[in-house]
Write an enzyme that holds these catalytic residues in place. Structure first.
Site, PDB file in Angstrom:
ATOM      1  N   GLY A 234       0.825  -1.199   0.000  1.00 37.73           N
ATOM      2  CA  GLY A 234       0.000   0.000   0.000  1.00 37.73           C
ATOM      3  C   GLY A 234       0.857   1.246   0.000  1.00 37.73           C
ATOM      4  O   GLY A 234       0.733   2.115  -0.855  1.00 37.73           O
ATOM      5  N   LEU A 619       9.272  -5.807  18.885  1.00 39.93           N
ATOM      6  CA  LEU A 619       8.285  -6.863  19.098  1.00 39.93           C
ATOM      7  C   LEU A 619       8.572  -8.111  18.270  1.00 39.93           C
ATOM      8  O   LEU A 619       8.232  -9.223  18.681  1.00 39.93           O
ATOM      9  CB  LEU A 619       6.883  -6.338  18.786  1.00 39.93           C
ATOM     10  CG  LEU A 619       6.407  -5.163  19.652  1.00 39.93           C
ATOM     11  CD1 LEU A 619       4.967  -4.812  19.316  1.00 39.93           C
ATOM     12  CD2 LEU A 619       6.549  -5.471  21.134  1.00 39.93           C
ATOM     13  N   GLU A 695       7.842   3.867   8.970  1.00 37.49           N
ATOM     14  CA  GLU A 695       8.178   4.967   8.067  1.00 37.49           C
ATOM     15  C   GLU A 695       9.515   5.615   8.401  1.00 37.49           C
ATOM     16  O   GLU A 695      10.057   6.374   7.592  1.00 37.49           O
ATOM     17  CB  GLU A 695       7.056   5.999   8.099  1.00 37.49           C
ATOM     18  CG  GLU A 695       5.764   5.418   7.546  1.00 37.49           C
ATOM     19  CD  GLU A 695       4.620   6.400   7.542  1.00 37.49           C
ATOM     20  OE1 GLU A 695       4.232   6.839   6.441  1.00 37.49           O
ATOM     21  OE2 GLU A 695       4.093   6.715   8.620  1.00 37.49           O
TER      22      GLU A 695
END
Length: 728
Positions: A234, A619, A695
């Site tokens: 995307g 994570l 980002e």
């Protein structure tokens, strides 16, 4: 099986993806499905004076041809803005950009729809469009604030800062229009069953798509369901709600058949956004030791005739360094081009100018570029003064510089050569805002078989959300990874925010983590009240979980499994938590790059990239490293090759394809060495100390490449991309 969080666990959906079992939006098939195809305008500024659909209507297989005269009237949503366009095509005869939809053909097959689309004939009354930012700079204005704060900020006294400076540096930078080009083009399948609508959509935000659909189609919220299980990329192109989605749903209601519409590659260049062309003016005043006395940063970018929102934002100017006197301005210039949008790392444009200017300042002052940045290091938030206990950028500089070998650098441009050309070393700071958006809700159902189903209305845009949230849930519930299933991508699940602004990890982790706490407490409450349980009579607060068992903290021999507790209980336990807003973070890092420049042909090759990032708690080491590498790959294209060309006479994109729009490929990308500080950020406790990161890694790399090119050649290329002609 605790401590799953942080481990480099492979993606839980990887087998389905590599075997082809995964069904993306364009793979969805429902009974009675027909196909839509858009007809696009061939002028950029004017009106339709006529549109002849007669030949198209009589073509084989054609069911309907909708135009602005026959398309149902659509309502503009109540809360349009950053995620919704402020005009919908095919509602009037006005043409706002080349490639705007003017008709939608629906036919039995895709081939029939495409062929019939070629038979639609339009006539126009048109004017010469304005598509050049450089030629319209005199028309720049400061739009009203929308979304991320004001477009002009003054801190301290910038004029006084200029007077205090020993050195004043003024630089201008330009960046061209860029396009996203995900492997999967945008697609919509709309299915009406009576007055109920299900839309299978390529979207980074099912919640926003849901809102736009029910408002614009004039139905109730509960009549619409949006599903998006997988996304083939995307990068921001699928974050807003674009017109083709709404038009497809409207067309399906007209023809009373399910309609699938998939944009062609060329149509994606005008139908789902791009990174706006930009111009930057950076003025720095500094003392001899590198401390800034003033920073003025003016960013000017292309916007449309109908929208005022800007996406290449300047948060790094405000947040990255401790500058006592600052003037930040973001300006827009209206052009006759498609709506600009998010594109991965929207702050990379301003970061590029800022970090290149820092390198220029270091050379002017004869200082190490790291030294100049450390002289302006921000231990607290430059805007609020609030301490930043989770910031470890100094350590990023130290570790990345050591790994790269920066101490061996000879700063003189052109000083390092090999037999084929010049070697250049450059560095920059990476920095991008993360989070600061609405959170993610979550629902956990633990069945009588002791297995857990976790659901959230978020999206997996290819970054590993399925896997990371499975880890978070398994850890939080004290279960094995294979006994937890995470589901997303359905508006029937608890609401979550759009996957953008590096918000998904902190937002959804927060929801899943809080749901785990509630679920454990709910099962523990059942167990301690059950006379058949070894935990009977124990205070709930003393119960812990691990490896599928509940046990007493100070007496681990007293234990009972989830399966046993709920089997005796006779029914599943379900808990749901609502979203809570995530705090704004700023994920940073240090980037070092080596380039080789061939002076005979002006070719630049990136040979080494070394990075170290501070993202809070990691994570999943594998997925976060993948994000860092992906950002570096994109940065190479951003800096050296990517450029969307627009015909100045017709406003038409002339390279809307992979052969003309040049992206970095495997041969252009070196090994990328990535390290992480991996320390929980105390400001992000609800998300287990993790900040958003996706980002951030693109920022820094672009400027480091440009700075390395200067070190190799002694030439500052301030107009991207750095193509061969600019170095010859």
């Amino acid at each position: 099986m605790s401590n799953l969080v942080g481990q480099p666990i492979a993606r839980v959906e990887s087998r389905d993806k590599v075997t082809g079992a995964t069904r993306y939006t364009a793979d969805i098939h429902v009974p009675g499905l027909v196909h839509g195809f858009l007809v696009m305008s061939t002028v950029a500024n004017g009106r339709l004076t006529g549109i002849d659909t007669a030949a198209a209507r009589t073509a084989p297989g054609v069911i309907e041809v909708l135009t602005h005269e026959t398309m149902p009237r659509l309502r503009l949503p109540d809360a349009h803005g950053r995620y919704l366009k402020t005009f919908i095509p095919m509602q009037d005869d006005l043409i706002r950009h080349n490639g705007q939809p003017i008709a939608l053909v629906v036919a039995d097959t895709l081939e029939q729809a495409e062929y019939a689309a070629t038979l639609v004939k339009a006539t126009y009354s048109s004017r010469t469009p304005q598509v050049s930012l450089a030629e319209a700079m005199s028309e720049a204005f400061i739009p009203p604030p929308l979304g991320d704060g004001p477009n002009e900020i003054v801190r301290g006294d910038p004029q006084a800062g200029l007077r205090e400076a020993d050195v004043v540096l003024e630089s201008e930078f330009t960046t061209p229009m860029h396009h996203h080009n995900p492997i999967e083009p945008s697609a919509t399948t709309a299915v009406w069953e009576g007055d109920q609508l299900t839309v299978y959509e390529t979207t980074q935000g099912i919640t926003n798509s849901h809102t736009a659909l029910y408002q614009m189609l004039g139905v109730r919220a509960e009549q619409v369901r949006v599903v998006s299980k997988y996304l083939g990329g995307g990068f921001g192109s699928k974050a807003p709600v674009w017109p083709h989605t709404i038009l497809t749903a409207a067309a399906a209601r007209v023809v009373r058949r399910p309609v699938k519409l998939v944009l062609s590659r060329a149509q994606t260049y005008t139908s789902n956004g791009h990174r706006a062309e930009g111009h930057q003016l950076v003025v720095m005043g500094a003392k001899r030791d590198g401390r800034l006395t003033v920073l003025r940063h003016v960013t000017t970018q292309q916007i449309t005739r109908s929208d005022v929102v800007m996406f290449s934002s300047a948060e790094p100017t405000r947040m990255a360094y401790a500058v006592p006197n600052m003037h930040m301005v973001q300006r827009g210039v209206r052009l006759d081009l498609p709506t600009q949008s998010f594109m991965r790392s929207p702050e990379v444009m301003t970061t590029h100018g800022l970090e290149c200017a820092f390198d220029e300042l270091a050379y002017r002052l004869n200082l190490d570029p790291i030294q100049v940045r450390l002289a302006n290091y921000a231990d607290s938030d430059p805007e609020t003064g609030r301490p930043l206990p989770g910031k470890h950028l100094r350590e990023c500089y130290r570790r990345a510089a050591s790994t790269f070998g920066w101490a061996r650098r000879d700063p003189k441009p052109g000083s390092i050569r090999d037999r084929d050309g010049f070697i250049g070393w450059g560095m920059a700071t990476a920095g991008h805002t993360a989070g600061g958006r609405p959170g993610g809700g979550a629902r956990i159902t633990i069945g009588v078989d002791g297995r857990a189903l976790v659901q959230s209305g978020t999206q997996d845009i290819g970054t590993g959300t399925y896997t990371v949230m499975t880890q978070v849930a398994a850890d939080g519930l004290g279960m094995r990874l294979d006994t937890v299933r995470f589901e997303l991508g359905d508006t029937n699940f608890p609401v979550a925010y759009t996957s953008g602004a590096s918000n998904t990890v902190p937002a959804v982790t927060s929801g899943v983590n809080r749901a785990c706490v509630a679920a454990v407490r709910a099962v523990a409450t059942i167990a301690v009240a059950d006379r058949q349980s070894p935990l009977f009579g124990t205070a709930v607060e003393r119960i812990k979980v691990d490896d599928g068992f509940l046990f007493v903290t100070d007496d681990p021999r007293r234990r009972d499994s989830y399966r046993a507790v709920l089997s005796r209980h006779g029914q599943p336990v379900q808990v749901t938590v609502a979203p809570v807003d995530t705090p704004l973070g700023f994920s940073t890092g240090a980037v070092f790059v080596e380039v080789h420049v061939d002076p005979r042909i002006g070719r630049v090759r990136v040979r080494r990239i070394v990075t170290c990032y501070d993202v809070g708690r990691v994570l999943n080491l594998r997925t976060v490293r993948s994000q860092a590498i992906g950002g570096a790959v994109w940065a190479i294209g951003f800096t050296l090759s990517e450029h969307t060309f627009v015909d100045p006479h017709y406003g038409r994109v002339v390279n809307p394809n992979f052969s003309g729009y040049l992206m970095a490929v495997n041969a252009d990308v070196p090994d990328v060495q990535v390290e992480f500080i991996d320390r929980p950020d105390p400001d992000h406790s609800l998300s287990l100390g993790a900040r958003g990161f996706g980002e951030s890694p693109m920022t820094g790399v672009t400027a480091a490449i440009a700075n390395a090119v200067y070190h190799a050649t002694g030439r500052r290329i301030r107009d991207l991309p750095i193509t061969q002609d600019k170095l010859l």
